[in-house]
Design an enzyme around this catalytic site. Structure first.
Site, PDB file in Angstrom:
ATOM      1  N   LYS A  14       0.842  -1.224  -0.010  1.00 14.31           N
ATOM      2  CA  LYS A  14      -0.015   0.205   0.093  1.00 14.31           C
ATOM      3  C   LYS A  14       0.814   1.286   0.050  1.00 14.31           C
ATOM      4  CE  LYS A  14      -3.880  -2.480   0.508  1.00 14.31           C
ATOM      5  NZ  LYS A  14      -4.733  -2.505  -0.997  1.00 14.31           N
ATOM      6  N   LYS A  70       0.086   5.216  -4.737  1.00 14.44           N
ATOM      7  CA  LYS A  70       1.306   4.066  -4.805  1.00 14.44           C
ATOM      8  C   LYS A  70       1.897   4.151  -6.043  1.00 14.44           C
ATOM      9  CE  LYS A  70      -2.383   0.964  -4.343  1.00 14.44           C
ATOM     10  NZ  LYS A  70      -3.299   1.499  -3.468  1.00 14.44           N
ATOM     11  N   GLU A 147      -6.989  -2.795 -10.737  1.00 17.34           N
ATOM     12  CA  GLU A 147      -7.725  -2.769 -11.728  1.00 17.34           C
ATOM     13  C   GLU A 147      -8.218  -1.386 -11.765  1.00 17.34           C
ATOM     14  OE1 GLU A 147     -10.059  -6.860 -13.169  1.00 17.34           O
ATOM     15  OE2 GLU A 147     -10.476  -6.277 -10.890  1.00 17.34           O
TER      16      GLU A 147
END
Length: 199
Positions: A14, A70, A147
Site C-alpha cells: 500500500k 502508490k 484494476e
C-alpha cells in the site's frame, strides 16, 4: 525460500519507499518473465508497458483513482494490455502459431461474438498476472495489482493503438511504515476446507 513461504510473505503493498528503485538488471529479468508467460494455445494476445519515466508515471497515477499515491511512489508501473483488434490478433496467430493452434481458434473461438472473443483474449492477460506477481515475490520486489485505472485515459497517455489497458501493477520496495505488510497485519484467507475440495 520455497514457494509456500513466498505465498505467505507476499502481500499487496500500500505504501512504497519512493527513494528505492528496482535495478535495471531485475527489470530486464521481469520483462523476459512476462514474455514467457503462459496463455491458451500460446496465443499471447498482450502488450506489457513498463513505465519508469516519472512524468508519464505521474500522468497515469492521476487517472488511477485511489491508486495514485502508490503509483507515484513506486519504482515502476507495469501496464497489462490486451489486443483489442480481432483482425490484428488473427494475423498474429496466422503468422506465428502452428496449424493446430490456428485451427483451434478458427473452430472454437472465431464463431463466437466479438465480445466473447475479446473476453477470451483478456482472460489470457490475467494468466500472466499471477506469473508476474510470483516472479516479483521470488526477486524480493513488492507489488500492487490494480484494476482501479481509467483504461481509455491510459490508452491515450501510452498511445495504445489496437490494445486495451486492463490493469496495472506497481512494483518497488515497501515503505517500512506500510501497515498492510504481514509483519504488522496478519494475512486473512478463508480456511483451506472452505476453498479446496479433494475428490
Amino acid at each position: 525460500m520455497n514457494f509456500l513461504d513466498l505465498a505467505n510473505s507476499r502481500y499487496t503493498t500500500k505504501k512504497y519507499d519512493s527513494n528505492k528503485k528496482v535495478s535495471a538488471e531485475k527489470i530486464e529479468q521481469l520483462k523476459e518473465i512476462l514474455r514467457m508467460s503462459p496463455s491458451s494455445i500460446n496465443s499471447q494476445p498482450w502488450k506489457f508497458t513498463v513505465v519508469s519515466d516519472e512524468q508519464v508515471k505521474s500522468q497515469l497515477a492521476e487517472v488511477s483513482y485511489f491508486n495514485e499515491p502508490k503509483i507515484k511512489d513506486a519504482s515502476h508501473l507495469v501496464v497489462f494490455s490486451s489486443i483489442d483488434d480481432i483482425s490484428r490478433f488473427e494475423k498474429q496467430i496466422n503468422d506465428h502459431l502452428p496449424e493446430g493452434s490456428v485451427g483451434y481458434y478458427n473452430q472454437m473461438l472465431k464463431p463466437l461474438s466479438e465480445a466473447e472473443i475479446k473476453s477470451w483474449l483478456q482472460n489470457q492477460v490475467y494468466l500472466s498476472l499471477g506469473f508476474f506477481l510470483s516472479a516479483c515475490a521470488s526477486m524480493d520486489i513488492d507489488s500492487s495489482p490494480m484494476e482501479g485505472i481509467q483504461p481509455d485515459e491510459y490508452a491515450k497517455i501510452l498511445k495504445l493503438d489496437g490494445y486495451k489497458a486492463l490493469f496495472a501493477v506497481a512494483i518497488g520496495y515497501r515503505n517500512p511504515e506500510d501497515a498492510n505488510q504481514p509483519s504488522l497485519k496478519a494475512k486473512f484467507r478463508l480456511p483451506l476446507e472452505n476453498v479446496i475440495e479433494s475428490i
